[in-house]
Design an enzyme around this catalytic site. Structure first.
Site, PDB file in Angstrom:
ATOM      1  CG  ASP A 151      37.836  42.021  40.443  1.00 43.92           C
ATOM      2  OD1 ASP A 151      36.780  42.688  40.431  1.00 43.92           O
ATOM      3  OD2 ASP A 151      37.952  40.943  39.853  1.00 43.92           O
ATOM      4  CG  HIS A 171      39.963  35.747  45.692  1.00 45.28           C
ATOM      5  ND1 HIS A 171      41.302  35.394  45.692  1.00 45.28           N
ATOM      6  CD2 HIS A 171      39.784  36.511  44.588  1.00 45.28           C
ATOM      7  CE1 HIS A 171      41.896  35.910  44.628  1.00 45.28           C
ATOM      8  NE2 HIS A 171      40.996  36.608  43.948  1.00 45.28           N
TER       9      HIS A 171
END
Length: 595
Positions: free
Chosen positions: A82, A417
């Site tokens: 992120d 991810h």
């Protein structure tokens, strides 16, 4: 910093110490893995960068408006896949990397230029596209992070613990540069800050990292600013307790009271750098408060730094926990790792998705590497290498857990991810809609969370429990690889053409320095200290003093006054030199040889 081996040293690997290490990986395979996992941190750069993963996108910079009370706090590393900067993991990871660099320096190579202009010019982001620039690659990655911590710890009462909001950040699956443009509620500028929280763990870890950087960085200006930031961060840590909670992403309860490791390691490293006894006193106080019992049953991770503290306490001070079964550091590690091996691999707290299995082999390998460095014990070297090799695909399933590492037929993960990996700037795109990474990003170098109980990789991008990547996951792997290469294929500064080497050849107290035409002063023991780190002569003392450098004819070559109880010198003159350190209390003379 040498401590006694225990009787258990000869029992490493339960009798497997004489077996051959994995033959599947060559020295060059380890070089490739170290290059890749180190450069991963350049893909985590927030701010001006440059971030090599963002090259070729429409938004090559990100979050330039990060600020606190008018102060610029842009920069640093993203936490995971992120774009939030969670200091809880970032401080932990940055200290481990700085420590690895300091202890295993010759295992870290110079294969590329820190602004990645070499790859861009060659249009080749493989290892072949890089060009050395006489700075070890890990040092350049560490400097980017250290420069951020200088901003985040501007004084003793201010500390930025978190940048951004995890809930806002996870709304869209786009690159950091694109997200910066999308407004606060979609994770963009301006981002909220968590500052001046009741946190001692994070600033303590930052103090440790910055103290190491103030010791090993060859640049004097860097050392000065890094030491100031280290002292600021430690002062903040001393005035607080606990760990910052950040919504559902990081909760103080996960540490289970194990927050004192941060300030303990901060004090330890500040003492190593400055030789100021007050930091050693602080370290003793925090050491007595460490949660040795709870920390002895769980692997090294950002919420349990006790195993690392035990290693460093014994390695630096020869301190061991009082009472309990695992007082000796070697036994402490064996209880967590060696005694729970399966086929020579550390498997405690590993298994399926969500257990972040890779942390156990890599963390154990890194800790045993530090043990080996401090003790001189090489009995664990094969075990260290075997666990690292396992993560690089030398296992029954041929699963490599490092994105891009597919040597020897290893199957590398492809559904990583990580928002920046795919270079996607379409804010309406779903992560599981068939995203593919650009060819440029093939050698990503991120180690995924992984799962050891299935034969293949999870191919769903949104499956963070197996495919998440984080700075704290990569850090111990980089450290363990550095140790392996420092033993198998070390590169000295001379090998890399970095700079001349200055070596202390003796350190004696003298009453008369007439041999070099210096006026005699009384000798004073214990007030001055000198050591070599990364080719820099560092001199520490009490109060104000000066350092003079003479040739053997008595000609004074350098005359430097101390700043903050220290002086750093990089003499250019060749041959044997005399270094006099003097204050109003007396003097001490060293001989050094500039090769």
């Amino acid at each position: 910093m040498f401590f006694k081996k225990t009787l258990m040293a000869g029992l490493a690997l339960f009798g497997l110490a004489t077996t051959t290490a994995s033959a599947a990986l060559s020295d060059d395979d380890y070089v490739e893995a170290a290059w890749m996992t180190t450069r991963f941190f350049g893909a985590q750069r927030s701010g001006e960068g440059p971030n090599w993963l963002s090259m070729g996108t429409n938004y090559t910079t990100s979050f330039l408006k990060d600020s606190y009370q008018g102060m610029d706090v842009s920069g640093g590393w993203f936490d995971c896949g992120d774009h939030v900067m969670f200091g809880q993991t970032q401080g932990f990871a940055s200290y481990m990397l700085a420590l690895a660099y300091a202890e295993f320096t010759e295992g870290f190579y110079d294969l590329y230029t820190g602004d990645y202009s070499d790859y861009k010019a060659a249009n080749d982001f493989s290892r072949k596209g890089g060009k050395p620039n006489k700075i070890r690659d890990l040092l350049e990655e560490l400097r980017y992070e250290a420069d951020f911590w200088v901003k985040a710890a501007p004084n003793s009462s201010t500390f930025i613990a978190v940048k951004g909001n995890g809930d806002y950040d996870h709304m869209k699956w786009v690159t950091p540069g694109k997200m910066s443009t999308m407004g606060t509620e979609n994770g963009g500028d301006p981002r909220p800050m968590q500052a001046n929280t009741n946190d001692a763990f994070t600033p303590g870890m930052v103090a440790a990292m910055m103290a190491v950087m103030a010791r090993v960085d060859p640049d004097e200006a860097n050392r000065t600013k890094y030491l100031t930031a280290a002292k600021n961060a430690f002062a903040y840590a001393k005035a607080h307790k606990g760990v910052t909670s950040s919504g559902s992403y990081y909760s103080e309860s996960w540490w289970d009271g194990r927050w004192a490791d941060g300030p303990f390691l901060g004090a330890l490293e500040l003492y190593r750098t400055t030789k100021d006894e007050s930091y050693k006193t602080d370290a003793q106080k925090y050491f007595a408060d460490l949660k040795f019992e709870s920390g002895s049953y769980s692997r090294l991770n950002y919420a349990n730094a006790v195993p690392l503290s035990v290693v460093m306490a014994q390695g630096v001070f020869d301190w061991t926990p009082e009472g309990g079964t695992y007082r000796d550091m070697q036994l402490f590690l064996d209880n967590i790792y060696k005694n729970n091996m399966k086929d020579g691999i550390f498997t405690k707290e590993t298994g399926g998705g969500g257990s972040f299995s890779v942390r156990t082999p890599s963390g154990g390998a890194f800790l045993y590497a530090l043990y080996s460095k401090f003790s001189g014990d090489t009995d664990y070297d094969e075990m260290i290498e075997k666990n690292v090799a396992y993560l690089l695909g030398d296992n029954a399933n041929k699963k490599s857990y490092v994105a891009g590492f597919d040597r020897n037929g290893a199957k590398a993960p492809t559904a990583v991810h990580h928002r920046g990996y795919y270079a996607n700037e379409d804010e309406g795109r779903d992560p599981d809609s068939g995203l593919r990474a650009p060819e440029k990003n093939k050698y990503f170098g991120a180690m995924i969370a992984g799962a050891f109980n299935n034969t293949g990789h999870n191919n769903t991008v949104s499956s963070w429990n197996e495919n998440e990547v984080c700075v704290d996951i990569n850090a111990p792997m980089v450290g363990a690889l550095g140790y392996i290469l420092s033993k198998k294929a070390p590169k000295t500064d001379a090998d890399l053409g970095i700079k001349e080497v200055v070596q202390i050849i003796d350190s004696t107290f003298v009453k008369d320095s007439s041999d070099v035409g210096i006026k005699a002063l009384p000798s004073i023991a214990g007030n001055f200290h000198a050591e070599m780190n990364a080719g820099v002569l560092s001199v520490y003392g009490e109060g104000s003093f000066k350092v003079e450098v003479f040739d053997l004819k008595g000609n004074r070559l350098h005359n430097v006054k101390s700043v903050q109880n220290q002086v750093y010198l990089m003499p250019k003159e060749k041959g044997v030199l005399k270094v006099r350190v003097s204050s109003n209390k007396g003097q001490k003379v060293f001989s050094v040889k500039n090769l």
